[in-house]
Design a protein around this motif. Structure first.
Motif, PDB file in Angstrom:
ATOM      1  N   UNK A 153       0.828  -1.200   0.000  1.00 27.22           N
ATOM      2  CA  UNK A 153       0.000   0.000   0.000  1.00 27.22           C
ATOM      3  C   UNK A 153       0.867   1.256   0.000  1.00 27.22           C
ATOM      4  N   UNK A 154       1.892   1.285   0.821  1.00 25.76           N
ATOM      5  CA  UNK A 154       2.758   2.466   0.860  1.00 25.76           C
ATOM      6  C   UNK A 154       3.559   2.623  -0.429  1.00 25.76           C
ATOM      7  N   UNK A 155       3.941   1.506  -1.048  1.00 26.53           N
ATOM      8  CA  UNK A 155       4.582   1.598  -2.357  1.00 26.53           C
ATOM      9  C   UNK A 155       3.627   2.199  -3.389  1.00 26.53           C
ATOM     10  N   UNK A 156       2.363   1.765  -3.339  1.00 25.38           N
ATOM     11  CA  UNK A 156       1.356   2.311  -4.244  1.00 25.38           C
ATOM     12  C   UNK A 156       1.173   3.802  -4.005  1.00 25.38           C
ATOM     13  N   UNK A 157       1.073   4.193  -2.745  1.00 27.04           N
ATOM     14  CA  UNK A 157       0.870   5.599  -2.414  1.00 27.04           C
ATOM     15  C   UNK A 157       2.071   6.438  -2.844  1.00 27.04           C
ATOM     16  N   UNK A 158       3.274   5.891  -2.691  1.00 29.08           N
ATOM     17  CA  UNK A 158       4.474   6.608  -3.136  1.00 29.08           C
ATOM     18  C   UNK A 158       4.452   6.810  -4.645  1.00 29.08           C
ATOM     19  N   UNK A 159       4.019   5.791  -5.399  1.00 29.37           N
ATOM     20  CA  UNK A 159       3.915   5.915  -6.852  1.00 29.37           C
ATOM     21  C   UNK A 159       2.934   7.015  -7.224  1.00 29.37           C
ATOM     22  N   UNK A 160       1.772   7.029  -6.559  1.00 29.28           N
ATOM     23  CA  UNK A 160       0.772   8.070  -6.828  1.00 29.28           C
ATOM     24  C   UNK A 160       1.319   9.449  -6.505  1.00 29.28           C
ATOM     25  N   UNK A 161       2.060   9.539  -5.417  1.00 29.08           N
ATOM     26  CA  UNK A 161       2.662  10.819  -5.026  1.00 29.08           C
ATOM     27  C   UNK A 161       3.629  11.311  -6.093  1.00 29.08           C
ATOM     28  N   UNK A 162       4.425  10.400  -6.645  1.00 32.47           N
ATOM     29  CA  UNK A 162       5.430  10.772  -7.643  1.00 32.47           C
ATOM     30  C   UNK A 162       4.817  11.238  -8.956  1.00 32.47           C
ATOM     31  N   UNK A 163       3.641  10.718  -9.303  1.00 34.16           N
ATOM     32  CA  UNK A 163       3.033  11.079 -10.589  1.00 34.16           C
ATOM     33  C   UNK A 163       1.916  12.105 -10.449  1.00 34.16           C
ATOM     34  N   UNK A 164       1.595  12.509  -9.223  1.00 36.96           N
ATOM     35  CA  UNK A 164       0.428  13.361  -8.986  1.00 36.96           C
ATOM     36  C   UNK A 164       0.502  14.699  -9.709  1.00 36.96           C
TER      37      UNK A 164
END
Length: 292
Positions: A153-164
């Motif tokens: 989940x935190x990996x997913x959230x980090x990915x979303x943060x990077x592309x936001x």
């Protein structure tokens, strides 16, 4: 009135809920819940209403919705045709940033993720170029268990943060601050418009849904949505017209206009261009050019 607040089934041994749905159409009423929601549309087409803004959706679109953000994934009309059954499929990831995760988000190492969740409480659409990356993260999260699920989940959230920064914001998120009673009233208004916009809707009829006089309703709607009632209704009708114009069995432009609630071709052309920026005919030509 339809209740706006929606309760997500809670698994007591899970901080993050992954839910896979397969049904004839998406839940048809404007609603909100305490959890933020990442939704991957695997199968299905329609219009997402998030707060007071509208966005078309189709297969392989992924949206992040903020906690307590009013929304509805409104399936196209054909999904409600019982003579020709269809289905929609989706995977959703629910998490409450103000619940059990709050203490983790307060860790200095996760400050960036906490800021991301707050900055995008109005939601955003994942850019199509990042679909494979984000969907792969969602599947890993879905198939994981216990501690591994939380780490994915935190990996997913980090990915979303990077592309936001490259995503398209859904709304300003201001409507998430409305009270429960106001949310119920606005939900009733939105649902009534969504179910009747293809017909003639009078100001008196929609004001009655909010138990307000027409004059008070106009002020109320503008205050809480940032749009006039007529502008919101026209935008919903134009979004529906766009979907019909690009359908492989498209009827005539005049047929689309009347079936989407417009009472004259002249008015339809004027409103369509003010919302989309092109005439209906230009819109169809550009669409055909882009898919060739």
């Amino acid at each position: 009135m339809k209740t706006l607040q929606f309760t997500i089934p809670v698994a007591h041994d899970r901080t993050v809920i992954v839910q896979e749905d397969c049904m004839p159409h998406f839940y048809p009423y404007l609603h909100r819940h305490h959890e933020a929601q990442l939704m991957w549309i695997i199968e299905g087409k329609g219009t997402l209403i998030a707060d007071n803004s509208m966005h078309p959706f189709q297969e392989n679109d992924i949206f992040l919705l903020g906690a307590n953000q009013s929304h509805v994934f409104k399936s196209n009309a054909e999904y409600f045709d019982e003579t020709r059954p269809k289905q929609v499929r989706s995977i959703s990831v629910f998490f409450d940033p103000n619940g059990k995760l709050a203490s983790l988000f307060n860790l200095p190492e996760l400050y960036m993720l906490q800021s991301f969740v707050k900055d995008y409480e109005g939601g955003f659409k994942v850019p199509n170029t990042y679909f494979k990356e984000v969907s792969r993260r969602v599947l890993r999260l879905k198939d994981a268990s216990q501690m591994d699920q939380l780490m994915h989940f935190f990996y997913l959230l980090r990915t979303l943060c990077q592309i936001s920064k490259q995503g398209n914001a859904l709304s300003g998120g201001k409507n998430s601050l409305i009270s429960e009673n106001e949310g119920i009233r606005i939900g009733s208004i939105y649902n009534y418009i969504a179910q009747n916009f293809t017909k003639a809707i009078t100001l008196e009829e929609v004001a009655d849904q909010a138990n307000l006089t027409p004059q008070a309703f106009c002020r109320y709607f503008k205050k809480h949505t940032g749009n006039t009632f007529v502008a919101f209704l026209n935008e919903m009708r134009v979004h529906e017209a766009c979907k019909k114009l690009t359908h492989h069995k498209c009827e005539s432009i005049s047929g689309v206009a009347y079936n989407c609630g417009f009472n004259s071709i002249t008015n339809f052309n004027r409103v369509f261009k003010s919302v989309i920026g092109n005439s209906p005919k230009e819109y169809m030509v550009n669409f055909q050019r882009n898919i060739q």
